[in-house]
Motif scaffolding. Sequence first.
Motif, short mmCIF file in Angstrom:
data_model
loop_
_atom_site.label_atom_id
_atom_site.label_comp_id
_atom_site.label_asym_id
_atom_site.label_seq_id
_atom_site.Cartn_x
_atom_site.Cartn_y
_atom_site.Cartn_z
N LEU A 237 -14.77 38.06 -17.12
CA LEU A 237 -15.16 38.15 -18.94
C LEU A 237 -14.11 37.11 -18.95
CD1 LEU A 237 -15.36 39.78 -21.03
CD2 LEU A 237 -12.44 40.52 -20.36
N GLY A 238 -13.11 36.36 -18.47
CA GLY A 238 -12.80 35.12 -18.64
C GLY A 238 -13.53 33.81 -19.01
N GLU A 239 -14.76 33.97 -17.37
CA GLU A 239 -15.74 33.10 -17.45
C GLU A 239 -16.51 33.37 -19.05
OE1 GLU A 239 -18.08 34.01 -13.88
OE2 GLU A 239 -16.13 33.38 -13.29
N GLN A 240 -16.82 34.29 -19.45
CA GLN A 240 -18.00 34.83 -20.42
C GLN A 240 -16.66 33.89 -21.71
OE1 GLN A 240 -20.51 35.75 -20.51
NE2 GLN A 240 -20.28 35.56 -18.32
N ILE A 241 -15.75 34.16 -21.92
CA ILE A 241 -14.54 33.98 -22.92
C ILE A 241 -13.47 32.74 -22.60
CG2 ILE A 241 -13.49 34.72 -25.10
CD1 ILE A 241 -14.90 37.21 -24.94
N ASN A 242 -13.31 32.12 -22.04
CA ASN A 242 -11.98 31.33 -22.24
C ASN A 242 -10.86 31.19 -22.49
OD1 ASN A 242 -10.61 29.56 -19.86
ND2 ASN A 242 -11.93 28.12 -20.62
N ILE A 243 -10.29 32.47 -23.10
CA ILE A 243 -9.05 32.43 -23.66
C ILE A 243 -7.86 33.11 -22.63
CG2 ILE A 243 -10.11 32.71 -25.96
CD1 ILE A 243 -9.59 35.65 -25.50
N ASN A 244 -6.68 32.09 -22.56
CA ASN A 244 -5.61 32.95 -21.73
C ASN A 244 -5.57 33.90 -21.25
OD1 ASN A 244 -4.96 30.08 -20.87
ND2 ASN A 244 -3.22 30.05 -22.27
N CYS A 245 -5.42 34.93 -22.34
CA CYS A 245 -5.32 36.05 -22.55
C CYS A 245 -5.77 36.91 -21.30
CB CYS A 245 -5.14 37.13 -23.30
SG CYS A 245 -7.07 36.88 -24.17
N PHE A 246 -7.34 36.50 -20.71
CA PHE A 246 -8.13 36.71 -19.55
C PHE A 246 -8.33 35.84 -18.79
CE2 PHE A 246 -11.20 38.43 -23.14
CZ PHE A 246 -10.52 39.33 -23.26
N THR A 247 -7.28 35.08 -18.26
CA THR A 247 -7.61 34.25 -17.17
C THR A 247 -5.93 33.38 -16.44
OG1 THR A 247 -6.83 32.24 -18.90
CG2 THR A 247 -9.51 32.64 -18.27
N SER A 248 -5.12 33.58 -16.95
CA SER A 248 -3.93 33.90 -16.79
C SER A 248 -2.68 35.34 -16.63
CB SER A 248 -2.24 32.58 -17.59
OG SER A 248 -1.69 32.23 -17.16
N ASN A 249 -3.05 35.59 -16.01
CA ASN A 249 -1.66 36.78 -15.90
C ASN A 249 -2.48 38.42 -16.73
OD1 ASN A 249 -0.28 36.19 -13.70
ND2 ASN A 249 1.47 35.14 -15.10
N PRO A 250 -3.74 38.44 -16.61
CA PRO A 250 -4.54 38.92 -17.66
C PRO A 250 -3.70 40.47 -17.07
CG PRO A 250 -6.05 38.53 -16.26
CD PRO A 250 -5.08 37.86 -15.31
N SER A 251 -3.90 41.53 -18.21
CA SER A 251 -3.78 42.69 -18.30
C SER A 251 -4.48 43.01 -19.91
CB SER A 251 -2.49 43.39 -17.93
OG SER A 251 -1.82 42.96 -19.12
N ILE A 252 -5.28 44.53 -19.02
CA ILE A 252 -5.04 45.11 -20.94
C ILE A 252 -4.19 45.19 -21.76
CG2 ILE A 252 -5.96 47.52 -21.70
CD1 ILE A 252 -8.38 46.81 -19.80
N ASN A 253 -3.02 45.69 -21.56
CA ASN A 253 -2.13 45.33 -22.60
C ASN A 253 -1.78 44.68 -23.40
OD1 ASN A 253 -1.48 48.14 -22.83
ND2 ASN A 253 0.35 48.13 -21.50
N SER A 254 -1.60 43.03 -23.08
CA SER A 254 -1.12 41.78 -22.73
C SER A 254 -2.28 40.97 -23.46
CB SER A 254 -0.79 41.01 -21.70
OG SER A 254 -2.05 40.79 -21.12
N SER A 255 -3.97 41.27 -23.40
CA SER A 255 -5.48 40.95 -23.73
C SER A 255 -4.95 42.14 -25.76
CB SER A 255 -5.93 41.37 -22.92
OG SER A 255 -5.81 40.61 -22.50
N LEU A 256 -5.28 42.52 -25.31
CA LEU A 256 -4.27 43.92 -26.94
C LEU A 256 -3.95 42.83 -27.60
CD1 LEU A 256 -4.95 47.31 -25.70
CD2 LEU A 256 -7.03 46.66 -26.73
N LYS A 257 -2.66 42.99 -27.24
CA LYS A 257 -1.46 42.61 -28.16
C LYS A 257 -2.02 40.99 -28.98
CE LYS A 257 2.85 44.38 -26.40
NZ LYS A 257 3.36 43.76 -24.90
N PHE A 258 -2.92 39.93 -27.40
CA PHE A 258 -3.94 39.10 -28.30
C PHE A 258 -4.43 38.65 -29.46
CE2 PHE A 258 -6.35 35.59 -27.68
CZ PHE A 258 -5.43 34.67 -28.05
N LEU A 259 -5.04 40.18 -29.26
CA LEU A 259 -6.36 40.18 -29.46
C LEU A 259 -6.24 41.03 -31.18
CD1 LEU A 259 -8.78 41.52 -26.66
CD2 LEU A 259 -8.69 39.01 -27.96
N ARG A 260 -5.00 41.78 -31.63
CA ARG A 260 -5.09 41.92 -32.36
C ARG A 260 -4.57 41.02 -33.12
NH1 ARG A 260 -2.89 47.45 -29.18
NH2 ARG A 260 -5.06 48.99 -29.10
#
Length: 82
Positions: A30-53
């Motif tokens: 997923l990080g290769e498709q969308i290069n944002i830290n929440c997918f490339t650096s210690n990713p988790s569903i919860n941390s990504s959700l917080k960032f995306l919201r």
Amino acid sequence: MEQSKDPLHGIRLDTILEELVEYYEGFEGLGEQININCFTSNPSINSSLKFLRKTPWARAKVESLYLYVLRQKQKRNRSENS
């Protein structure tokens, strides 16, 4: 009652994220498709959700990718069924 024309209507962000992680076989894909830290650096569903919201541009990219993946799955299903 009129149906929403929005294909994302009623689909939760966590569902979108989980489906994308599954489709791309993990956060690395997923990080290769969308290069944002929440997918490339210690990713988790919860941390990504917080960032995306909190980040509308990133959420828009995720939603756009999700719509693309839905179209790809539909194409694949049509070709398998024909």
